[in-house]
Design a protein around this motif. Structure first.
Motif, PDB file in Angstrom:
ATOM      1  N   HIS A  21       0.804  -1.228   0.000  1.00  0.00           N
ATOM      2  CA  HIS A  21       0.000   0.000   0.000  1.00  0.00           C
ATOM      3  C   HIS A  21       0.838   1.280   0.000  1.00  0.00           C
ATOM      4  CE1 HIS A  21      -3.495  -2.536   0.914  1.00  0.00           C
ATOM      5  NE2 HIS A  21      -2.720  -3.151   1.797  1.00  0.00           N
ATOM      6  N   VAL A  22       2.168   1.157   0.164  1.00  0.00           N
ATOM      7  CA  VAL A  22       3.043   2.333   0.089  1.00  0.00           C
ATOM      8  C   VAL A  22       4.178   2.030  -0.881  1.00  0.00           C
ATOM      9  CG1 VAL A  22       2.544   3.031   2.475  1.00  0.00           C
ATOM     10  CG2 VAL A  22       4.560   1.624   2.007  1.00  0.00           C
ATOM     11  N   ASP A  23       4.744   3.060  -1.484  1.00  0.00           N
ATOM     12  CA  ASP A  23       5.847   2.826  -2.416  1.00  0.00           C
ATOM     13  C   ASP A  23       7.131   2.518  -1.651  1.00  0.00           C
ATOM     14  OD1 ASP A  23       7.331   5.353  -1.878  1.00  0.00           O
ATOM     15  OD2 ASP A  23       5.557   6.270  -2.784  1.00  0.00           O
ATOM     16  N   TYR A  24       8.094   1.940  -2.354  1.00  0.00           N
ATOM     17  CA  TYR A  24       9.311   1.445  -1.704  1.00  0.00           C
ATOM     18  C   TYR A  24      10.133   2.581  -1.095  1.00  0.00           C
ATOM     19  CZ  TYR A  24      13.536  -1.274  -0.949  1.00  0.00           C
ATOM     20  OH  TYR A  24      14.605  -1.892  -0.363  1.00  0.00           O
ATOM     21  N   ILE A  25      10.151   3.750  -1.738  1.00  0.00           N
ATOM     22  CA  ILE A  25      10.911   4.884  -1.220  1.00  0.00           C
ATOM     23  C   ILE A  25      10.397   5.285   0.157  1.00  0.00           C
ATOM     24  CG2 ILE A  25      11.456   7.324  -1.568  1.00  0.00           C
ATOM     25  CD1 ILE A  25      12.976   5.533  -3.429  1.00  0.00           C
ATOM     26  N   THR A  26       9.079   5.350   0.303  1.00  0.00           N
ATOM     27  CA  THR A  26       8.490   5.682   1.606  1.00  0.00           C
ATOM     28  C   THR A  26       8.847   4.627   2.645  1.00  0.00           C
ATOM     29  OG1 THR A  26       6.636   6.780   0.514  1.00  0.00           O
ATOM     30  CG2 THR A  26       6.312   6.142   2.808  1.00  0.00           C
ATOM     31  N   PHE A  27       8.821   3.368   2.232  1.00  0.00           N
ATOM     32  CA  PHE A  27       9.122   2.271   3.147  1.00  0.00           C
ATOM     33  C   PHE A  27      10.550   2.363   3.681  1.00  0.00           C
ATOM     34  CE2 PHE A  27      10.653  -2.055   3.959  1.00  0.00           C
ATOM     35  CZ  PHE A  27       9.702  -2.503   4.864  1.00  0.00           C
ATOM     36  N   ILE A  28      11.534   2.524   2.779  1.00  0.00           N
ATOM     37  CA  ILE A  28      12.924   2.541   3.237  1.00  0.00           C
ATOM     38  C   ILE A  28      13.243   3.821   4.001  1.00  0.00           C
ATOM     39  CG2 ILE A  28      13.788   0.981   1.455  1.00  0.00           C
ATOM     40  CD1 ILE A  28      14.855   3.423  -0.030  1.00  0.00           C
ATOM     41  N   LEU A  29      12.584   4.913   3.662  1.00  0.00           N
ATOM     42  CA  LEU A  29      12.790   6.147   4.415  1.00  0.00           C
ATOM     43  C   LEU A  29      12.306   5.969   5.852  1.00  0.00           C
ATOM     44  CD1 LEU A  29      13.612   9.107   4.515  1.00  0.00           C
ATOM     45  CD2 LEU A  29      11.328   9.717   3.699  1.00  0.00           C
ATOM     46  N   ALA A  30      11.143   5.335   6.010  1.00  0.00           N
ATOM     47  CA  ALA A  30      10.608   5.095   7.351  1.00  0.00           C
ATOM     48  C   ALA A  30      11.517   4.162   8.139  1.00  0.00           C
ATOM     49  CB  ALA A  30       9.197   4.515   7.251  1.00  0.00           C
ATOM     50  N   LYS A  31      12.014   3.098   7.495  1.00  0.00           N
ATOM     51  CA  LYS A  31      12.872   2.144   8.197  1.00  0.00           C
ATOM     52  C   LYS A  31      14.222   2.756   8.562  1.00  0.00           C
ATOM     53  CE  LYS A  31      11.723  -1.524   8.910  1.00  0.00           C
ATOM     54  NZ  LYS A  31      10.939  -2.005  10.069  1.00  0.00           N
ATOM     55  N   SER A  32      14.643   3.782   7.808  1.00  0.00           N
ATOM     56  CA  SER A  32      15.888   4.476   8.138  1.00  0.00           C
ATOM     57  C   SER A  32      15.747   5.322   9.399  1.00  0.00           C
ATOM     58  CB  SER A  32      16.315   5.385   6.974  1.00  0.00           C
ATOM     59  OG  SER A  32      16.562   4.642   5.809  1.00  0.00           O
ATOM     60  N   CYS A  33      14.512   5.593   9.798  1.00  0.00           N
ATOM     61  CA  CYS A  33      14.253   6.492  10.933  1.00  0.00           C
ATOM     62  C   CYS A  33      13.897   5.727  12.200  1.00  0.00           C
ATOM     63  CB  CYS A  33      13.135   7.468  10.575  1.00  0.00           C
ATOM     64  SG  CYS A  33      13.509   8.505   9.146  1.00  0.00           S
ATOM     65  N   LYS A  34      14.350   4.479  12.328  1.00  0.00           N
ATOM     66  CA  LYS A  34      13.992   3.657  13.488  1.00  0.00           C
ATOM     67  C   LYS A  34      14.477   4.251  14.804  1.00  0.00           C
ATOM     68  CE  LYS A  34      14.333  -0.808  13.456  1.00  0.00           C
ATOM     69  NZ  LYS A  34      14.819  -2.184  13.265  1.00  0.00           N
ATOM     70  N   LEU A  35      15.542   5.043  14.759  1.00  0.00           N
ATOM     71  CA  LEU A  35      16.038   5.655  15.994  1.00  0.00           C
ATOM     72  C   LEU A  35      15.005   6.595  16.613  1.00  0.00           C
ATOM     73  CD1 LEU A  35      19.728   6.449  15.039  1.00  0.00           C
ATOM     74  CD2 LEU A  35      19.036   5.167  17.052  1.00  0.00           C
ATOM     75  N   LEU A  36      14.196   7.244  15.779  1.00  0.00           N
ATOM     76  CA  LEU A  36      13.260   8.248  16.278  1.00  0.00           C
ATOM     77  C   LEU A  36      12.170   7.653  17.168  1.00  0.00           C
ATOM     78  CD1 LEU A  36      12.913  10.540  13.121  1.00  0.00           C
ATOM     79  CD2 LEU A  36      14.425  10.808  15.094  1.00  0.00           C
ATOM     80  N   PRO A  37      11.458   6.578  16.749  1.00  0.00           N
ATOM     81  CA  PRO A  37      10.457   6.018  17.661  1.00  0.00           C
ATOM     82  C   PRO A  37      11.063   5.428  18.923  1.00  0.00           C
ATOM     83  CG  PRO A  37      10.682   4.647  15.686  1.00  0.00           C
ATOM     84  CD  PRO A  37      11.410   5.918  15.429  1.00  0.00           C
ATOM     85  N   VAL A  38      12.291   4.880  18.841  1.00  0.00           N
ATOM     86  CA  VAL A  38      12.943   4.351  20.040  1.00  0.00           C
ATOM     87  C   VAL A  38      13.151   5.466  21.064  1.00  0.00           C
ATOM     88  CG1 VAL A  38      15.049   3.290  20.954  1.00  0.00           C
ATOM     89  CG2 VAL A  38      14.074   2.462  18.807  1.00  0.00           C
ATOM     90  N   MET A  39      13.727   6.594  20.625  1.00  0.00           N
ATOM     91  CA  MET A  39      13.960   7.703  21.545  1.00  0.00           C
ATOM     92  C   MET A  39      12.629   8.309  21.998  1.00  0.00           C
ATOM     93  SD  MET A  39      16.333  11.095  21.037  1.00  0.00           S
ATOM     94  CE  MET A  39      17.817  10.419  21.762  1.00  0.00           C
ATOM     95  N   PHE A  40      11.668   8.442  21.082  1.00  0.00           N
ATOM     96  CA  PHE A  40      10.375   9.035  21.422  1.00  0.00           C
ATOM     97  C   PHE A  40       9.693   8.253  22.535  1.00  0.00           C
ATOM     98  CE2 PHE A  40       5.741   9.036  20.722  1.00  0.00           C
ATOM     99  CZ  PHE A  40       5.474  10.384  20.929  1.00  0.00           C
ATOM    100  N   LEU A  41       9.684   6.926  22.438  1.00  0.00           N
ATOM    101  CA  LEU A  41       9.023   6.113  23.452  1.00  0.00           C
ATOM    102  C   LEU A  41       9.802   6.094  24.762  1.00  0.00           C
ATOM    103  CD1 LEU A  41       7.725   3.220  21.212  1.00  0.00           C
ATOM    104  CD2 LEU A  41       6.355   4.845  22.484  1.00  0.00           C
ATOM    105  N   HIS A  42      11.130   6.175  24.688  1.00  0.00           N
ATOM    106  CA  HIS A  42      11.924   6.317  25.910  1.00  0.00           C
ATOM    107  C   HIS A  42      11.488   7.561  26.682  1.00  0.00           C
ATOM    108  CE1 HIS A  42      14.895   3.227  26.385  1.00  0.00           C
ATOM    109  NE2 HIS A  42      15.355   3.342  25.157  1.00  0.00           N
ATOM    110  N   VAL A  43      11.310   8.651  25.950  1.00  0.00           N
ATOM    111  CA  VAL A  43      11.004   9.939  26.588  1.00  0.00           C
ATOM    112  C   VAL A  43       9.559   9.992  27.070  1.00  0.00           C
ATOM    113  CG1 VAL A  43      10.811  12.429  26.183  1.00  0.00           C
ATOM    114  CG2 VAL A  43      12.782  11.168  25.307  1.00  0.00           C
ATOM    115  N   THR A  44       8.605   9.545  26.226  1.00  0.00           N
ATOM    116  CA  THR A  44       7.185   9.702  26.557  1.00  0.00           C
ATOM    117  C   THR A  44       6.650   8.591  27.452  1.00  0.00           C
ATOM    118  OG1 THR A  44       6.570   8.557  24.506  1.00  0.00           O
ATOM    119  CG2 THR A  44       6.712  10.960  24.434  1.00  0.00           C
ATOM    120  N   LEU A  45       7.017   7.350  27.157  1.00  0.00           N
ATOM    121  CA  LEU A  45       6.449   6.216  27.879  1.00  0.00           C
ATOM    122  C   LEU A  45       7.200   5.921  29.174  1.00  0.00           C
ATOM    123  CD1 LEU A  45       4.199   4.095  27.660  1.00  0.00           C
ATOM    124  CD2 LEU A  45       5.828   2.591  26.493  1.00  0.00           C
TER     125      LEU A  45
END
Length: 402
Positions: free
Chosen positions: A157-181
């Protein structure tokens, strides 16, 4: 108040005899202490010397790279080799849950062997040291098992460019959940480093993909596909941040204990899925989570039938599972010593470094934007190393004055 390993921990002031005795016990059981500069880990800033940490890091990173490079080669061979003898008709092994189940079985066994070898006495390092630890471990096992299916489903349902861009940003949700949760705070330079590394990996990966052949994926992005991709990233972040929280709450709890515990749970989850999936698919629910409704008897039985027809695939799956299990030994060691941010940094930069080695080995060249991405990644890592070293020296100097 009882700790995870069953010892009594009194509510004494900092620096009291009771606390010192407990700290000593923690060091004796785990062989490590708490590292001041790393997320939630098991090494102490007083005893974890920089040289020792550097050697540990080199061993962990080298082990991750070696194991998962081989793992990746076997995965590609398993999932792309055409075994059909009929012209124009492809017969490829497409049973990822079966592969992951075999890998988790191997990893559980290897983790248990690692625990047994590390024990000083038969009662040391229990896999599940308390009832309280079971629920957070189950959350990690569930999010880890569910993350990949949502990622694969999003590709429709999404193009490959969007997919790999999102997977390149895995550090962001890790830090976000550390801070918020988990209400963890970081010095400003940690946020800057995460931003630099994320930007560098994204730039490098995007420019590599545009120059190569078109990858499999949807032509455009749908709201549903972006939602699936968001769930995949959320699960990735929740997995890593909860692992850090477990190490912090249930000290001493080592990487080998967590590796064994999580893979036992993951095996139970995926086997349950494999046994129930034919019935889930029949309800129509499977269509919305990317299940292949054309499989006649369910993924497990179809995979076994495929291996029976082509035994070489079975041996490749065993090799794939062993390499993945061995890689997990280094992953959980990295996680327990250095924390999830450094681990995710290693994993998201692994593909980029592999490509750089390939470029240098075969005499190819990188584009200007790819070199910019490389510079941002290594610049960010270098800045963190230097600032972390200064922070450690400042803390050590402050403790000596006390």
């Amino acid at each position: 108040m009882a700790t995870a390993n069953g010892t009594a921990r009194s509510r004494a002031p900092n620096g009291s005899t009771a606390n010192k005795a407990n700290d000593f016990l923690d060091k004796r059981v785990t062989g490590t202490t708490q590292a001041g500069k790393n997320d939630v880990s098991l090494t102490s800033s007083e005893e974890a010397k920089s040289t020792s940490n550097t050697v540990n890091l080199m061993i962990c990173v080298g082990g991750i790279y070696a194991s998962f490079l081989t793992w990746g080669v076997l995965q590609e061979r398993i999932t792309t080799t055409d075994h059909s003898t009929i012209p124009g008709q492809r017969e490829v092994f497409k049973y990822p849950v079966v592969m992951n189940t075999v890998q988790s079985i191997f990893a559980a066994l290897l983790g248990y062997i690692y625990v047994r070898v590390s024990r000083s006495t038969p009662g040391d390092l229990p896999i599940y040291p308390s009832k309280e630890i079971v629920w957070p471990l189950l959350l990690v096992a569930a999010t880890g098992a569910l993350s990949s299916p949502f990622g694969y489903a999003s590709l429709a349902h999404v193009d490959y460019i969007t997919f790999i861009l999102a997977k390149s940003c895995k550090l962001l949700p890790v830090m976000f959940l550390h801070v918020t949760l988990y209400r963890k705070s970081y010095p400003f330079y940690k946020y800057a480093v995460v931003a630099l590394v994320t930007a560098g990996v994204a730039i490098f990966t995007l420019h590599q993909s545009t120059g190569g052949k078109k990858k499999k994926g949807a032509e455009g992005n749908s709201l549903y596909g972006l939602m699936l991709l968001g769930i995949n990233l959320l699960f990735d972040g929740l997995t890593n941040s909860t692992q850090d929280n477990i190490y912090g709450r249930f000290r001493p709890y080592t990487g080998q204990q967590m590796m064994c515990a999580l893979n036992i749970m993951s095996t139970a989850i995926t086997i349950t899925y494999l046994l129930l999936s034919p019935y889930v698919a029949a309800t129509g629910l499977g269509h919305y989570v990317g299940m292949d409704l054309t499989k006649s008897g369910g993924e497990l039985w179809d995979a076994l039938a495929f291996i029976q027809r082509h035994p070489a695939v079975g041996w490749d799956i065993l090799g794939f599972a062993f390499c993945g299990a061995l890689g997990q030994v280094f992953i959980f060691r990295t996680l327990s010593i250095f924390g999830s941010l450094l681990l995710v940094t290693v994993t998201v930069t692994r593909k980029m470094l592999t490509m750089i080695i390939s470029v240098l080995w075969f005499g190819h060249s990188l584009t200007g934007m790819q070199w910019l991405g490389v510079g941002l990644v290594f610049g960010g890592i270098g800045i963190e190393a230097e600032l972390s070293k200064r922070e450690k020296k400042t803390k050590d100097a402050g403790k000596k004055k006390m």
